[in-house]
Design a protein around this motif. Structure first.
Motif, PDB file in Angstrom:
ATOM      1  N   UNK A  23      -6.791  -3.644  -9.167  1.00 42.43           N
ATOM      2  CA  UNK A  23      -7.748  -4.618  -8.630  1.00 42.43           C
ATOM      3  C   UNK A  23      -7.094  -5.355  -7.467  1.00 42.43           C
ATOM      4  N   UNK A  24      -7.918  -6.001  -6.683  1.00 46.04           N
ATOM      5  CA  UNK A  24      -7.427  -6.836  -5.590  1.00 46.04           C
ATOM      6  C   UNK A  24      -7.469  -8.277  -6.098  1.00 46.04           C
ATOM      7  N   UNK A  31      -5.549  -5.476   1.101  1.00 48.04           N
ATOM      8  CA  UNK A  31      -6.871  -5.101   0.606  1.00 48.04           C
ATOM      9  C   UNK A  31      -6.831  -3.982  -0.431  1.00 48.04           C
ATOM     10  N   UNK A  32      -5.658  -3.380  -0.658  1.00 51.44           N
ATOM     11  CA  UNK A  32      -5.546  -2.295  -1.625  1.00 51.44           C
ATOM     12  C   UNK A  32      -5.545  -2.846  -3.059  1.00 51.44           C
TER      13      UNK A  32
END
Length: 174
Positions: A23-24, A31-32
């Motif tokens: 998750x971010x 942003x990954x």
């Protein structure tokens, strides 16, 4: 609590996580989506309540003799007095993972391990135990300060290596 070779740890106050999905994070600078963990070297940086602001400092290859005066006997973890009750009472857990799906993250020197796929712990979450005792057992000075910013500024202006974690939760600068 540190992982053995071939494993990494994720520390959490939640002992009931069955799988970890990339998750971010709300505070992420990238942003990954990742699952975050740490290796044995970085584990002590997370022997704290999740939101506890802290400044970590240690000597590096370029540290001058004069700057070593900021440290008593090696590595220092500084926290504000106001966080001591939480540090003493938090129930922190460690999840163990096979290190295979994880890669080093951070430059120029990695400060975490990340996976880009869903991972399952090797077993149930393990209680970490007394965080003060963990620091003492490995010889890390736990320094209590009224305000982290004076220590942070001193460390940043030195030749020490350092990290600041959750500083948004620190008492404002004086």
């Amino acid at each position: 609590m540190r992982p053995p070779p071939g494993q990494v740890l994720h520390f959490s106050e939640d002992p009931c996580i069955g799988t970890f999905v990339p998750h971010v994070a709300a505070t992420a600078r990238q942003s990954e989506a990742y699952v975050w963990a740490v290796d044995a070297e970085q584990a002590p940086a997370y022997w704290f309540p999740r939101d506890c602001p802290r400044v970590l400092a240690w000597p590096g290859p370029a540290t001058t003799a004069a700057d070593r005066r900021l440290l008593s006997d090696g590595r220092v973890h500084a926290v504000e007095y106001g966080w001591l009750p939480a540090l003493r009472s938090v129930r922190l857990y460690a999840y163990r993972f096979d290190a295979g799906p994880f890669a080093p993250f951070g430059a120029p020197q990695p400060h975490a391990m990340v996976a880009t796929t869903t991972v399952t712990p090797l077993g149930p979450a393990e209680p970490v135990g007394d965080l003060l005792s963990l620091h003492e057992a490995v010889g890390i000075e736990l320094r209590l300060v009224a305000n982290l910013w004076a220590f942070m500024d001193e460390v940043v202006g030195s030749s020490l290596e350092f990290s600041g974690i959750r500083l948004r939760n620190a008492t404002p600068r004086r």
